[in-house]
Design an enzyme around this catalytic site. Structure first.
Site, PDB file in Angstrom:
ATOM      1  N   ASP A  47      10.948  59.805   4.455  1.00  0.00           N
ATOM      2  CA  ASP A  47      10.723  58.596   5.248  1.00  0.00           C
ATOM      3  C   ASP A  47       9.721  57.639   4.610  1.00  0.00           C
ATOM      4  O   ASP A  47       9.200  56.750   5.265  1.00  0.00           O
ATOM      5  CB  ASP A  47      10.291  58.968   6.675  1.00  0.00           C
ATOM      6  N   HIS A 250      12.299  51.093 -24.487  1.00  0.00           N
ATOM      7  CA  HIS A 250      11.951  51.173 -23.062  1.00  0.00           C
ATOM      8  C   HIS A 250      11.105  52.404 -22.764  1.00  0.00           C
ATOM      9  O   HIS A 250      11.306  53.087 -21.768  1.00  0.00           O
ATOM     10  CB  HIS A 250      13.224  51.164 -22.199  1.00  0.00           C
ATOM     11  N   ASP A 267       3.543  46.540 -23.903  1.00  0.00           N
ATOM     12  CA  ASP A 267       4.399  45.496 -23.329  1.00  0.00           C
ATOM     13  C   ASP A 267       4.192  45.575 -21.825  1.00  0.00           C
ATOM     14  O   ASP A 267       4.674  46.503 -21.172  1.00  0.00           O
ATOM     15  CB  ASP A 267       5.866  45.749 -23.705  1.00  0.00           C
ATOM     16  N   ASP A 278       4.895  38.382 -19.163  1.00  0.00           N
ATOM     17  CA  ASP A 278       5.584  39.353 -20.030  1.00  0.00           C
ATOM     18  C   ASP A 278       4.995  39.231 -21.431  1.00  0.00           C
ATOM     19  O   ASP A 278       5.380  38.346 -22.199  1.00  0.00           O
ATOM     20  CB  ASP A 278       7.090  39.033 -20.026  1.00  0.00           C
ATOM     21  N   HIS A 357      17.110  43.969 -31.061  1.00  0.00           N
ATOM     22  CA  HIS A 357      17.216  43.161 -29.828  1.00  0.00           C
ATOM     23  C   HIS A 357      17.126  41.679 -30.146  1.00  0.00           C
ATOM     24  O   HIS A 357      16.861  41.281 -31.276  1.00  0.00           O
ATOM     25  CB  HIS A 357      16.167  43.590 -28.791  1.00  0.00           C
ATOM     26  N   HIS A 361      14.309  35.748 -23.837  1.00  0.00           N
ATOM     27  CA  HIS A 361      15.036  35.720 -22.565  1.00  0.00           C
ATOM     28  C   HIS A 361      14.315  34.743 -21.660  1.00  0.00           C
ATOM     29  O   HIS A 361      13.143  34.415 -21.883  1.00  0.00           O
ATOM     30  CB  HIS A 361      15.129  37.129 -21.941  1.00  0.00           C
ATOM     31  N   HIS A 368      13.551  39.227 -16.645  1.00  0.00           N
ATOM     32  CA  HIS A 368      14.716  38.717 -17.376  1.00  0.00           C
ATOM     33  C   HIS A 368      15.367  37.739 -16.416  1.00  0.00           C
ATOM     34  O   HIS A 368      16.214  38.117 -15.602  1.00  0.00           O
ATOM     35  CB  HIS A 368      15.664  39.854 -17.771  1.00  0.00           C
ATOM     36  N   GLU A 391       9.769  37.099 -28.733  1.00  0.00           N
ATOM     37  CA  GLU A 391       9.312  38.479 -28.914  1.00  0.00           C
ATOM     38  C   GLU A 391       9.997  39.226 -30.049  1.00  0.00           C
ATOM     39  O   GLU A 391      10.673  40.224 -29.832  1.00  0.00           O
ATOM     40  CB  GLU A 391       9.487  39.258 -27.609  1.00  0.00           C
ATOM     41  N   TYR A 395      10.925  47.905 -35.817  1.00  0.00           N
ATOM     42  CA  TYR A 395      10.781  49.302 -35.398  1.00  0.00           C
ATOM     43  C   TYR A 395      11.342  50.140 -36.538  1.00  0.00           C
ATOM     44  O   TYR A 395      12.553  50.159 -36.766  1.00  0.00           O
ATOM     45  CB  TYR A 395      11.547  49.536 -34.088  1.00  0.00           C
ATOM     46  N   ARG A 412       5.783  44.846 -31.970  1.00  0.00           N
ATOM     47  CA  ARG A 412       6.397  43.682 -31.308  1.00  0.00           C
ATOM     48  C   ARG A 412       5.263  42.758 -30.884  1.00  0.00           C
ATOM     49  O   ARG A 412       4.179  43.232 -30.526  1.00  0.00           O
ATOM     50  CB  ARG A 412       7.239  44.109 -30.084  1.00  0.00           C
ATOM     51  N   GLU A 414       4.839  39.374 -28.366  1.00  0.00           N
ATOM     52  CA  GLU A 414       5.600  38.616 -27.360  1.00  0.00           C
ATOM     53  C   GLU A 414       4.700  37.664 -26.599  1.00  0.00           C
ATOM     54  O   GLU A 414       3.674  38.067 -26.047  1.00  0.00           O
ATOM     55  CB  GLU A 414       6.243  39.599 -26.367  1.00  0.00           C
TER      56      GLU A 414
HETATM   57  N1  GLY Z   1       9.262  43.665 -20.928  1.00  0.00           N
HETATM   58  C1  GLY Z   1      10.622  43.412 -21.000  1.00  0.00           C
HETATM   59  C2  GLY Z   1      10.935  42.523 -22.109  1.00  0.00           C
HETATM   60  O1  GLY Z   1      10.090  42.235 -22.923  1.00  0.00           O
HETATM   61  O2  GLY Z   1      12.004  42.018 -22.214  1.00  0.00           O
HETATM   62 MN    MN Z   2      10.302  40.098 -22.721  1.00  0.00          MN
HETATM   63 MN    MN Z   3       8.000  42.383 -22.659  1.00  0.00          MN
END
Ligand code: GLY
Ligand code: MN
Ligand code: MN
Length: 445
Positions: A47, A250, A267, A278, A357, A361, A368, A391, A395, A412, A414
């Site tokens: 619950d 991820h 991140d 982000d 990637h 975005h 996103h 970003e 890797y 990375r 970003e």
């Molecule tokens: N944190 C998700 C991205 O960078 O797209």
């Molecule tokens: Mn991002």
């Molecule tokens: Mn991110």
């Protein structure tokens, strides 16, 4: 002494919510209607429920913060074009849940034209939608579709007595999401604040980082700052990956020890009034980059800075991504991670092994965020009010065919960038990304 509290930006006011609803209705046929449910509470276990998070679309059009609500937009209706159904007032239950606004509160506090409690929903819905030719609703929402079908079926069964069921259903998403793609001044202020809070949290994690701590210690620093500054928490699951964990895109376990000589990739971004920050930064656990780490980092940084500089009205995300791919590919050839000529490596897209990637975005109420990326099959030109991330990353797998000093390094960088009439504004500039700046911040550990 207590740490600083950043001044909070003004929330979006009801005049703006009203204008958003009017703009949406103006884009739809005059005899149509919009039907949009709020988010529902989601069970966590038995619950207990997850903390409630309003649906971004619903929030965008109402600012109404409760679950179990339904918005109708009825263009041209004399008694009011925006009608909300919401949870019934119930003093016994409100002892547990806290006060619900009820119909009166919805009109008073949120400027809807008319509101009814859910007890009246079934009886009123048919009458309100009778004669509306097309119902716009989120077609990927099974509950919304079932509700619309039930209304249509009931009206159809009364057609001989004059009821006029809708002719069809259409997806609300393309219209609403096009609108959400261009941010207002009030939204930009919230995104700027989400960016500033996120930047502060990253600085805090950088200052605390040292060998012997675990990834979750840095997560705790970040998320403390998000709440301290009045954010609801992280806008998405925070990623803190030390060493080769940075190569897992991820990675959210955040459970490993932070080791001397390794980098850590963070991140993480704050959610503030439902708007997302982000940010990704990658830095050495012990405060000094090693030679190979630094060489690879400088490749990503140069690509990222060039991509940010390219953000302006008329530019496209595809062109920005192509620039990043070129810069990263050239850098990898220079460092001996790729062989051969640049043109050949661009042709065979070798960089995908290290950079799988895309570069950007949209960013807004959703991390996103919504909005079409392409128009007529082409990457659409950027326009003032759009907000995006930049970003790039590299890797490097720990495989044998990689020169040893580069194995298992993930990087990375970003930032969040708003397109302005003159060019762009970086919303997350307040956290270092140049090597010397990072090392200077960390020297005082
Ligand atoms: N944190 C998700 C991205 O960078 O797209
Ligand atoms: Mn991002
Ligand atoms: Mn991110």
């Amino acid at each position: 002494m207590l740490p600083d509290r950043l001044p909070r930006p003004a929330p979006v006011d009801n005049t703006e919510y009203r204008a958003r609803r009017a703009a949406l209705m103006a884009a739809l046929p005059a005899d149509s209607a919009v039907l949009l449910p709020s988010a529902a509470l989601v069970t966590r276990s038995r619950d207990s429920e997850f903390p409630f998070r309003q649906s971004s679309d619903f929030h965008y059009l109402t600012g109404f913060p409760e679950p179990d609500a339904l918005l109708l937009l009825l263009p041209g209706r004399a008694e009011g074009e925006s009608v909300l159904f919401c949870q019934d007032r119930n003093p016994a239950r409100e002892t547990w849940t806290g006060i619900r606004l009820g119909a009166e509160g919805a009109v008073r506090e949120h400027g809807l034209d008319q509101a009814f409690e859910n007890a009246e929903r079934e009886a009123r819905l048919d009458e309100l939608l009778d004669g509306r030719s097309i119902l716009y609703l989120p077609l990927d929402d099974g509950d919304a579709l079932a509700l619309a079908q039930a209304v249509r079926d009931r009206l159809a069964s009364r057609a001989r007595r004059g009821a006029r069921p809708p002719h069809g259903f259409a997806d609300l998403a393309p219209h609403l999401h096009e609108q959400r793609l261009i941010k207002s001044e009030a939204e930009l202020a919230l995104l700027r604040h989400a960016g500033a809070v996120s930047a502060r949290a990253h600085r805090r994690a950088m200052r605390v980082a040292r060998p012997g701590l675990a990834e979750y210690h840095l997560q705790a620093e970040l998320e403390h700052e998000f709440r301290w500054q009045g954010g609801s928490g992280p806008a998405y699951a925070s990623i803190v990956g030390g060493g080769a964990n940075a190569c897992v895109l991820h990675y959210v376990e955040n459970s490993a020890p932070l080791r001397d000589g390794e980098l850590v990739l963070i991140d993480a971004g704050a959610e503030f009034d439902l708007y997302a920050g982000d940010i990704t930064r990658t830095f050495p656990v012990s405060g000094r980059f090693g030679e190979a780490q630094r060489a690879l980092y400088e490749v990503v940084l140069a690509a990222q800075e060039r991509a940010v500089a390219a953000v302006e009205p008329g530019a496209t995300l595809a062109a920005i991504h192509d620039g990043v791919v070129r810069d990263l590919t050239a850098g990898l050839i220079r460092l001996g991670l790729l062989e051969g000529e640049l043109a050949a490596r661009l042709d065979d897209e070798s960089v995908k092994r290290f950079y799988p990637h895309s570069t950007s975005h949209w960013l807004g109420l959703d991390v996103h965020d919504v909005g079409a990326y392409r128009r007529d099959g082409e990457s659409r030109p950027l326009a003032p009010g759009m907000v995006l991330t930049v970003e790039p990353g590299l890797y490097v797998p720990a495989d044998d065919d990689i020169p040893p000093p580069f194995r298992g390094i993930g990087i990375r960088i970003e930032d969040d960038v708003a397109v302005t009439a003159e060019g762009h504004e970086v919303l997350t500039a307040d956290v270092p990304k140049r090597v010397a700046e990072i090392e200077a911040l960390m020297v005082n550990q």
